[in-house]
Design a protein around this motif. Structure first.
Motif, PDB file in Angstrom:
ATOM      1  N   ALA A  42      12.108  13.409  12.889  1.00  0.00           N
ATOM      2  CA  ALA A  42      12.649  12.112  13.311  1.00  0.00           C
ATOM      3  C   ALA A  42      11.585  11.025  13.204  1.00  0.00           C
ATOM      4  O   ALA A  42      11.881   9.876  12.832  1.00  0.00           O
ATOM      5  CB  ALA A  42      13.178  12.205  14.742  1.00  0.00           C
ATOM      6  N   VAL A  43      10.332  11.388  13.528  1.00  0.00           N
ATOM      7  CA  VAL A  43       9.239  10.414  13.417  1.00  0.00           C
ATOM      8  C   VAL A  43       9.001  10.072  11.950  1.00  0.00           C
ATOM      9  O   VAL A  43       8.832   8.899  11.578  1.00  0.00           O
ATOM     10  CB  VAL A  43       7.954  10.963  14.066  1.00  0.00           C
ATOM     11  N   VAL A  44       8.989  11.095  11.094  1.00  0.00           N
ATOM     12  CA  VAL A  44       8.780  10.866   9.658  1.00  0.00           C
ATOM     13  C   VAL A  44       9.865   9.940   9.115  1.00  0.00           C
ATOM     14  O   VAL A  44       9.583   8.976   8.386  1.00  0.00           O
ATOM     15  CB  VAL A  44       8.768  12.204   8.892  1.00  0.00           C
ATOM     16  N   ASP A  45      11.122  10.229   9.483  1.00  0.00           N
ATOM     17  CA  ASP A  45      12.226   9.385   8.997  1.00  0.00           C
ATOM     18  C   ASP A  45      12.095   7.955   9.514  1.00  0.00           C
ATOM     19  O   ASP A  45      12.374   6.988   8.789  1.00  0.00           O
ATOM     20  CB  ASP A  45      13.571   9.976   9.445  1.00  0.00           C
ATOM     21  N   GLY A  46      11.676   7.813  10.763  1.00  0.00           N
ATOM     22  CA  GLY A  46      11.518   6.477  11.323  1.00  0.00           C
ATOM     23  C   GLY A  46      10.423   5.690  10.620  1.00  0.00           C
ATOM     24  O   GLY A  46      10.619   4.510  10.291  1.00  0.00           O
ATOM     25  N   VAL A  47       9.287   6.333  10.375  1.00  0.00           N
ATOM     26  CA  VAL A  47       8.187   5.641   9.687  1.00  0.00           C
ATOM     27  C   VAL A  47       8.602   5.282   8.255  1.00  0.00           C
ATOM     28  O   VAL A  47       8.287   4.196   7.761  1.00  0.00           O
ATOM     29  CB  VAL A  47       6.908   6.510   9.704  1.00  0.00           C
ATOM     30  N   ARG A  48       9.311   6.195   7.599  1.00  0.00           N
ATOM     31  CA  ARG A  48       9.815   5.894   6.239  1.00  0.00           C
ATOM     32  C   ARG A  48      10.684   4.637   6.256  1.00  0.00           C
ATOM     33  O   ARG A  48      10.558   3.760   5.397  1.00  0.00           O
ATOM     34  CB  ARG A  48      10.647   7.069   5.716  1.00  0.00           C
ATOM     35  N   ALA A  49      11.587   4.542   7.234  1.00  0.00           N
ATOM     36  CA  ALA A  49      12.498   3.396   7.303  1.00  0.00           C
ATOM     37  C   ALA A  49      11.724   2.106   7.570  1.00  0.00           C
ATOM     38  O   ALA A  49      12.009   1.061   6.969  1.00  0.00           O
ATOM     39  CB  ALA A  49      13.544   3.630   8.399  1.00  0.00           C
ATOM     40  N   PRO A  72       1.630  -3.648  10.569  1.00  0.00           N
ATOM     41  CA  PRO A  72       0.404  -4.446  10.367  1.00  0.00           C
ATOM     42  C   PRO A  72      -0.857  -3.589  10.296  1.00  0.00           C
ATOM     43  O   PRO A  72      -1.790  -3.918   9.553  1.00  0.00           O
ATOM     44  CB  PRO A  72       0.379  -5.366  11.591  1.00  0.00           C
ATOM     45  N   ALA A  73      -0.880  -2.492  11.067  1.00  0.00           N
ATOM     46  CA  ALA A  73      -2.052  -1.616  11.016  1.00  0.00           C
ATOM     47  C   ALA A  73      -2.183  -0.985   9.630  1.00  0.00           C
ATOM     48  O   ALA A  73      -3.284  -0.913   9.065  1.00  0.00           O
ATOM     49  CB  ALA A  73      -1.937  -0.526  12.084  1.00  0.00           C
ATOM     50  N   LEU A  74      -1.066  -0.524   9.065  1.00  0.00           N
ATOM     51  CA  LEU A  74      -1.100   0.069   7.726  1.00  0.00           C
ATOM     52  C   LEU A  74      -1.596  -0.942   6.695  1.00  0.00           C
ATOM     53  O   LEU A  74      -2.435  -0.614   5.839  1.00  0.00           O
ATOM     54  CB  LEU A  74       0.305   0.547   7.335  1.00  0.00           C
ATOM     55  N   GLN A  75      -1.101  -2.161   6.782  1.00  0.00           N
ATOM     56  CA  GLN A  75      -1.491  -3.183   5.807  1.00  0.00           C
ATOM     57  C   GLN A  75      -2.966  -3.542   5.958  1.00  0.00           C
ATOM     58  O   GLN A  75      -3.672  -3.736   4.961  1.00  0.00           O
ATOM     59  CB  GLN A  75      -0.599  -4.415   5.974  1.00  0.00           C
ATOM     60  N   PRO A 113       7.238  -3.794   0.582  1.00  0.00           N
ATOM     61  CA  PRO A 113       7.495  -2.421   1.022  1.00  0.00           C
ATOM     62  C   PRO A 113       6.256  -1.534   0.885  1.00  0.00           C
ATOM     63  O   PRO A 113       5.448  -1.703  -0.027  1.00  0.00           O
ATOM     64  CB  PRO A 113       8.612  -1.953   0.076  1.00  0.00           C
ATOM     65  N   ILE A 114       6.124  -0.620   1.819  1.00  0.00           N
ATOM     66  CA  ILE A 114       5.024   0.348   1.799  1.00  0.00           C
ATOM     67  C   ILE A 114       5.574   1.660   1.239  1.00  0.00           C
ATOM     68  O   ILE A 114       6.599   2.160   1.700  1.00  0.00           O
ATOM     69  CB  ILE A 114       4.461   0.541   3.221  1.00  0.00           C
ATOM     70  N   PRO A 161       0.823  -1.212   0.000  1.00  0.00           N
ATOM     71  CA  PRO A 161       0.000   0.000   0.000  1.00  0.00           C
ATOM     72  C   PRO A 161       0.856   1.260   0.000  1.00  0.00           C
ATOM     73  O   PRO A 161       2.072   1.200   0.195  1.00  0.00           O
ATOM     74  CB  PRO A 161      -0.800  -0.137   1.287  1.00  0.00           C
ATOM     75  N   SER A 162       0.197   2.380  -0.207  1.00  0.00           N
ATOM     76  CA  SER A 162       0.894   3.664  -0.169  1.00  0.00           C
ATOM     77  C   SER A 162       0.337   4.502   0.980  1.00  0.00           C
ATOM     78  O   SER A 162      -0.826   4.344   1.371  1.00  0.00           O
ATOM     79  CB  SER A 162       0.722   4.420  -1.494  1.00  0.00           C
TER      80      SER A 162
END
Length: 213
Positions: A13-20, A112-115, A28-29, A3-4
């Motif tokens: 820092a949160v954005v970078d962490g979620v991206r990783a 898992p929540a995103l998926q 991959p998301i 998914p996207s």
């Protein structure tokens, strides 16, 4: 292909962490856009994302109005917040969030929540599960006002297209609202996979009465 998503968060820092975490997911998301304003999820590449990862605390205050705007636009929103109290979690569900995670709940729950949310499936992380269990009506889903309106209009109509015309929405958005209601019923252990089952649940919960059918 996974998914996207679009990330609305004012902490780099949160954005970078979620991206990783998304890059390491299998599959991959894709992160289509990110930014500190809810507008990043409503225009440009972010408007095409399957799921919005939404930091509730923007500019120092809970952004309930922005959450409502995204939910009313038919977006699938995962609130990803520093707040761990039950009232905040349940209020976000009332406003139309698909699920609620705290930032202490890391990639083992966010991915898992995103998926799940991208596929219109339920996902209840630990903090939200605790909030729902503490609710006075733990077997009753918390529906937003808009979700109730669309659900009841669907019961009165022959098609989702008619509901869409009534509320000046797209048929896809009507589908999103109804799927969200199904997810919330599944979350509390009362699945309703058909329209007849949803009518039964609505009768049980007092959303409608027999005279209203």
């Amino acid at each position: 292909m996974g998914p996207s998503i679009v990330i609305v968060d004012d902490h780099p820092a949160v954005v970078d962490g979620v991206r990783a975490w998304c890059a390491a997911a299998e599959p991959p998301i894709r992160v289509l856009a990110a930014g500190a304003s809810p507008g990043v999820a409503l225009a440009g590449a972010g408007a095409e994302a399957d799921v919005v990862v939404f930091d509730l605390q923007l500019d120092g205050a809970p952004a309930f109005r922005a959450l409502t705007t995204l939910a009313d636009a038919g977006r699938r929103v995962i609130v990803y917040s520093q707040h761990a109290d039950s009232d905040t979690a349940l209020r976000c569900l009332e406003l139309g969030a698909a699920t609620y995670l705290t930032k202490a709940e890391g990639p083992e729950h966010l991915i898992p929540a995103l998926q799940a949310v991208a596929d219109d499936l339920p996902y209840t992380p630990p903090v939200l599960g605790g909030a729902m269990a503490a609710d006075r009506h733990p077997d009753r889903p918390v529906l937003s006002e808009r979700e109730r309106e669309v659900l009841l209009a669907w019961f009165e109509s022959d098609s989702k297209q008619l509901v869409a015309q009534r509320f000046h929405l797209s048929a896809k958005t009507v589908d999103t609202y109804i799927n969200r209601v199904r997810i919330k019923y599944a979350d509390v252990g009362r699945p309703a996979t058909t329209k007849a089952a949803l009518v039964a649940r609505a009768l049980q919960d007092g959303l409608i009465d027999l005279a209203g059918l």
